[in-house]
Design a protein around this motif. Structure first.
Motif, PDB file in Angstrom:
ATOM      1  N   SER A 153       0.810  -1.222   0.000  1.00  0.00           N
ATOM      2  CA  SER A 153       0.000   0.000   0.000  1.00  0.00           C
ATOM      3  C   SER A 153       0.843   1.272   0.000  1.00  0.00           C
ATOM      4  CB  SER A 153      -0.998   0.036   1.170  1.00  0.00           C
ATOM      5  OG  SER A 153      -0.355   0.391   2.374  1.00  0.00           O
ATOM      6  N   ARG A 154       2.170   1.126  -0.154  1.00  0.00           N
ATOM      7  CA  ARG A 154       3.024   2.301  -0.272  1.00  0.00           C
ATOM      8  C   ARG A 154       3.501   2.452  -1.723  1.00  0.00           C
ATOM      9  NH1 ARG A 154       6.775   2.776   5.173  1.00  0.00           N
ATOM     10  NH2 ARG A 154       5.046   2.990   6.650  1.00  0.00           N
ATOM     11  N   ASN A 155       3.573   3.682  -2.146  1.00  0.00           N
ATOM     12  CA  ASN A 155       3.893   3.905  -3.550  1.00  0.00           C
ATOM     13  C   ASN A 155       4.651   5.222  -3.714  1.00  0.00           C
ATOM     14  OD1 ASN A 155       3.947   3.396  -6.254  1.00  0.00           O
ATOM     15  ND2 ASN A 155       1.939   4.271  -6.657  1.00  0.00           N
ATOM     16  N   ILE A 156       5.365   5.346  -4.842  1.00  0.00           N
ATOM     17  CA  ILE A 156       6.039   6.585  -5.236  1.00  0.00           C
ATOM     18  C   ILE A 156       5.579   6.913  -6.645  1.00  0.00           C
ATOM     19  CG2 ILE A 156       8.261   7.735  -5.593  1.00  0.00           C
ATOM     20  CD1 ILE A 156       9.534   5.587  -3.800  1.00  0.00           C
ATOM     21  N   TYR A 157       5.217   8.141  -6.893  1.00  0.00           N
ATOM     22  CA  TYR A 157       4.784   8.504  -8.233  1.00  0.00           C
ATOM     23  C   TYR A 157       5.230   9.924  -8.551  1.00  0.00           C
ATOM     24  CZ  TYR A 157       0.870  11.013  -5.963  1.00  0.00           C
ATOM     25  OH  TYR A 157       0.114  11.861  -5.203  1.00  0.00           O
ATOM     26  N   VAL A 158       5.118  10.284  -9.821  1.00  0.00           N
ATOM     27  CA  VAL A 158       5.566  11.601 -10.286  1.00  0.00           C
ATOM     28  C   VAL A 158       4.360  12.496 -10.504  1.00  0.00           C
ATOM     29  CG1 VAL A 158       6.811  12.871 -12.074  1.00  0.00           C
ATOM     30  CG2 VAL A 158       7.565  10.566 -11.405  1.00  0.00           C
ATOM     31  N   GLY A 176       3.884  16.470 -11.779  1.00  0.00           N
ATOM     32  CA  GLY A 176       4.632  17.631 -12.230  1.00  0.00           C
ATOM     33  C   GLY A 176       6.092  17.261 -12.375  1.00  0.00           C
ATOM     34  N   LYS A 177       6.984  18.011 -11.734  1.00  0.00           N
ATOM     35  CA  LYS A 177       8.406  17.725 -11.786  1.00  0.00           C
ATOM     36  C   LYS A 177       8.905  17.005 -10.536  1.00  0.00           C
ATOM     37  CE  LYS A 177       9.592  21.772 -14.622  1.00  0.00           C
ATOM     38  NZ  LYS A 177      10.410  23.011 -14.705  1.00  0.00           N
ATOM     39  N   TYR A 178       7.985  16.777  -9.579  1.00  0.00           N
ATOM     40  CA  TYR A 178       8.417  16.269  -8.278  1.00  0.00           C
ATOM     41  C   TYR A 178       7.922  14.856  -7.998  1.00  0.00           C
ATOM     42  CZ  TYR A 178       9.876  21.068  -7.401  1.00  0.00           C
ATOM     43  OH  TYR A 178      10.495  22.285  -7.478  1.00  0.00           O
ATOM     44  N   LEU A 179       8.628  14.206  -7.071  1.00  0.00           N
ATOM     45  CA  LEU A 179       8.260  12.864  -6.618  1.00  0.00           C
ATOM     46  C   LEU A 179       7.309  12.980  -5.422  1.00  0.00           C
ATOM     47  CD1 LEU A 179      11.814  11.269  -6.759  1.00  0.00           C
ATOM     48  CD2 LEU A 179       9.886  10.685  -8.253  1.00  0.00           C
ATOM     49  N   TRP A 180       6.248  12.218  -5.465  1.00  0.00           N
ATOM     50  CA  TRP A 180       5.261  12.177  -4.379  1.00  0.00           C
ATOM     51  C   TRP A 180       5.215  10.779  -3.799  1.00  0.00           C
ATOM     52  CZ3 TRP A 180       0.945  15.850  -3.325  1.00  0.00           C
ATOM     53  CH2 TRP A 180       1.168  17.115  -3.883  1.00  0.00           C
ATOM     54  N   ILE A 181       4.811  10.723  -2.501  1.00  0.00           N
ATOM     55  CA  ILE A 181       4.603   9.415  -1.881  1.00  0.00           C
ATOM     56  C   ILE A 181       3.111   9.221  -1.631  1.00  0.00           C
ATOM     57  CG2 ILE A 181       6.886   9.250  -0.836  1.00  0.00           C
ATOM     58  CD1 ILE A 181       5.661  10.176   1.796  1.00  0.00           C
ATOM     59  N   ASP A 182       2.719   7.975  -1.612  1.00  0.00           N
ATOM     60  CA  ASP A 182       1.304   7.611  -1.489  1.00  0.00           C
ATOM     61  C   ASP A 182       1.248   6.429  -0.514  1.00  0.00           C
ATOM     62  OD1 ASP A 182      -1.210   6.604  -1.761  1.00  0.00           O
ATOM     63  OD2 ASP A 182      -1.278   6.704  -3.935  1.00  0.00           O
ATOM     64  N   TYR A 183       0.559   6.599   0.614  1.00  0.00           N
ATOM     65  CA  TYR A 183       0.527   5.505   1.604  1.00  0.00           C
ATOM     66  C   TYR A 183      -0.790   5.557   2.386  1.00  0.00           C
ATOM     67  CZ  TYR A 183       1.836   9.253   4.876  1.00  0.00           C
ATOM     68  OH  TYR A 183       1.864  10.405   5.617  1.00  0.00           O
ATOM     69  N   GLN A 184      -1.041   4.534   3.159  1.00  0.00           N
ATOM     70  CA  GLN A 184      -2.255   4.470   3.977  1.00  0.00           C
ATOM     71  C   GLN A 184      -1.909   4.568   5.460  1.00  0.00           C
ATOM     72  OE1 GLN A 184      -4.733   1.095   3.190  1.00  0.00           O
ATOM     73  NE2 GLN A 184      -5.428   1.877   1.212  1.00  0.00           N
ATOM     74  N   GLU A 185      -2.743   5.334   6.176  1.00  0.00           N
ATOM     75  CA  GLU A 185      -2.565   5.475   7.624  1.00  0.00           C
ATOM     76  C   GLU A 185      -3.942   5.464   8.271  1.00  0.00           C
ATOM     77  OE1 GLU A 185      -1.109   9.125  10.110  1.00  0.00           O
ATOM     78  OE2 GLU A 185       0.665   8.091   9.319  1.00  0.00           O
ATOM     79  N   ASP A 186      -4.190   4.483   9.120  1.00  0.00           N
ATOM     80  CA  ASP A 186      -5.513   4.312   9.749  1.00  0.00           C
ATOM     81  C   ASP A 186      -6.610   4.233   8.691  1.00  0.00           C
ATOM     82  OD1 ASP A 186      -4.318   4.424  12.264  1.00  0.00           O
ATOM     83  OD2 ASP A 186      -4.483   6.613  12.341  1.00  0.00           O
ATOM     84  N   CYS A 187      -6.352   3.439   7.667  1.00  0.00           N
ATOM     85  CA  CYS A 187      -7.298   3.197   6.559  1.00  0.00           C
ATOM     86  C   CYS A 187      -7.597   4.458   5.731  1.00  0.00           C
ATOM     87  CB  CYS A 187      -8.616   2.624   7.102  1.00  0.00           C
ATOM     88  SG  CYS A 187      -8.412   1.009   7.897  1.00  0.00           S
ATOM     89  N   VAL A 188      -6.760   5.463   5.867  1.00  0.00           N
ATOM     90  CA  VAL A 188      -6.928   6.694   5.085  1.00  0.00           C
ATOM     91  C   VAL A 188      -5.734   6.827   4.137  1.00  0.00           C
ATOM     92  CG1 VAL A 188      -7.107   9.216   5.147  1.00  0.00           C
ATOM     93  CG2 VAL A 188      -8.206   7.825   6.925  1.00  0.00           C
ATOM     94  N   ARG A 189      -6.018   7.067   2.869  1.00  0.00           N
ATOM     95  CA  ARG A 189      -4.933   7.226   1.892  1.00  0.00           C
ATOM     96  C   ARG A 189      -4.401   8.650   1.971  1.00  0.00           C
ATOM     97  NH1 ARG A 189      -2.621   4.542  -1.806  1.00  0.00           N
ATOM     98  NH2 ARG A 189      -4.101   2.819  -1.617  1.00  0.00           N
TER      99      ARG A 189
END
Length: 388
Positions: free
Chosen positions: A7-12, A14-27
């Motif tokens: 459930s953890r991810n890295i994506y682009v 714009g020009k920047y790297l973003w992280i995507d994860y879940q915490e207490d069932c909230v993305r």
């Protein structure tokens, strides 16, 4: 993502790297503040936990910028070292210098990659590598970085002057591209400078099979080994090399079958058949069976035809001349089998896949569609009885 917790991810974005994860069932989505790059992506992946907390994220960014500065410095230093090596390597001949900057090095590496192929394929690659080397030598190009994009055009002209076939030109271009990719893998250059210019395709030499009357005339006016060869060639559709490689062990009179498992090259080297689908068991037609039974059968491992390809061709040419029949290659016997059988209504699957060893019917139709019986023009005639 591989290497990260579920459930953890890295994506682009714009020009920047973003992280995507879940915490207490909230993305949750957060920007790392680091620009997208190979170095940045690896850093974020290796330090993912630090980017979950705002305070730690700021420290992580500082550490990253220090790492980036070090990376740039090392890159500049490497380029300077590489440049010095290039200057030094230019002082020596390619024949004496076999470092990673030379075409000689890439060529040897390429041939090493191909060492497990069949001998006939290796011979082709060695011949084309030699051809490439001769071209580079004529242009006084010995090092990878000296080759320019426009040299690709000169190479194509060089091949065309040699009057090479389309397939050989294609393989030569593939080899050249691979040489540069080897250099890229070794960090010698950043991108492949070779490209294949578009060239006008030569018209394919049309098939020129014998007619059934010509086949009958040739067999009736030949004797000995030539008659036996022509009978088997015309009525099996096997390739010249496949027939010359046949031994008595390959002949199954009980089941009326012939096994095609090898081929004899023009240099009299025993090798595997042309393709995987060329391994096959073909039907022994009655005319072939009678001819084989009439021949003197020796040891099971002895060749049925103890004669060279060149000698066979000379015997055929003489026979054609005596009968005033247009000269053909030995390979036209294979085309003759296909054209005669298809024109007489034999099943394309049997002709192409079973006998000729084509991998599918598309291959058969591509070459022999015009020999199929003419299609019916009046379709669904039965409907006239219902709707008058």
């Amino acid at each position: 993502m591989k290497g990260l917790k579920r459930s953890r991810n890295i994506y682009v974005r714009g020009k920047y790297l973003w992280i995507d994860y879940q915490e207490d069932c909230v993305r949750i989505r957060k920007s790392t503040g680091i620009k997208n790059s190979t170095l940045g992506f690896k850093f974020v992946k290796d330090n993912y936990e630090r980017f979950l907390n705002d305070k730690e994220r700021k420290k992580a960014k500082i550490d990253y910028y220090k790492l980036e500065d070090e990376h740039v410095t090392k890159s500049i230093e490497k380029k300077e070292r590489d440049y010095e090596l290039k200057l030094q390597s230019k002082k020596t001949s390619v024949d004496k210098n076999n470092n990673e900057y030379s075409f000689t090095y890439a060529m040897k590496f390429f041939l090493k990659e191909k060492q497990f192929l069949k001998k006939s394929s290796l011979e082709v690659y060695n011949a084309l590598i030699k051809l490439i080397y001769e071209f580079l030598k004529s242009k006084n190009i010995y090092y990878i970085y000296d080759f320019k994009r426009e040299d690709s055009i000169d190479f194509m002209s060089y091949l065309l002057e040699k009057n090479l076939s389309k397939s050989y030109i294609k393989i030569s271009s593939m080899i050249f591209k691979r040489l540069f990719n080897i250099a890229i893998e070794n960090g010698v250059i950043d991108k492949n400078p070779f490209f294949t210019p578009k060239i006008k395709e030569k018209e394919k030499r049309p098939l020129n099979p014998f007619s059934l009357d010509e086949v009958k005339l040739l067999i009736e006016n030949s004797d000995g080994i030539l008659k036996s060869y022509l009978t088997i060639a015309f009525f099996t559709g096997a390739r010249t090399g496949e027939i010359l490689a046949l031994t008595w062990r390959d002949i199954d009179f009980h089941n009326k079958e012939i096994s095609i498992t090898k081929s004899l090259s023009s240099k009299n080297r025993l090798d595997t058949p042309k393709t995987k689908s060329s391994y096959r068991v073909i039907d022994m037609l009655e005319i072939v069976e009678k001819e084989l039974l009439s021949m003197k059968q020796t040891n099971l491992d002895d060749f049925i035809f103890k004669i060279s390809r060149n000698r066979l061709k000379k015997m055929l040419d003489l026979l054609l001349d005596n009968l005033n029949i247009q000269e053909r290659t030995l390979y036209e016997t294979r085309h003759t089998f296909a054209s005669v059988m298809l024109s007489k209504g034999e099943e394309p699957m049997w002709v192409g896949c079973k006998m000729l060893g084509h991998k599918d019917l598309n291959e058969t139709y591509k070459s022999y569609a015009k020999y199929l019986p003419k299609s019916v023009t009046n379709r669904a005639v039965f409907l006239k009885d219902y709707f008058q």
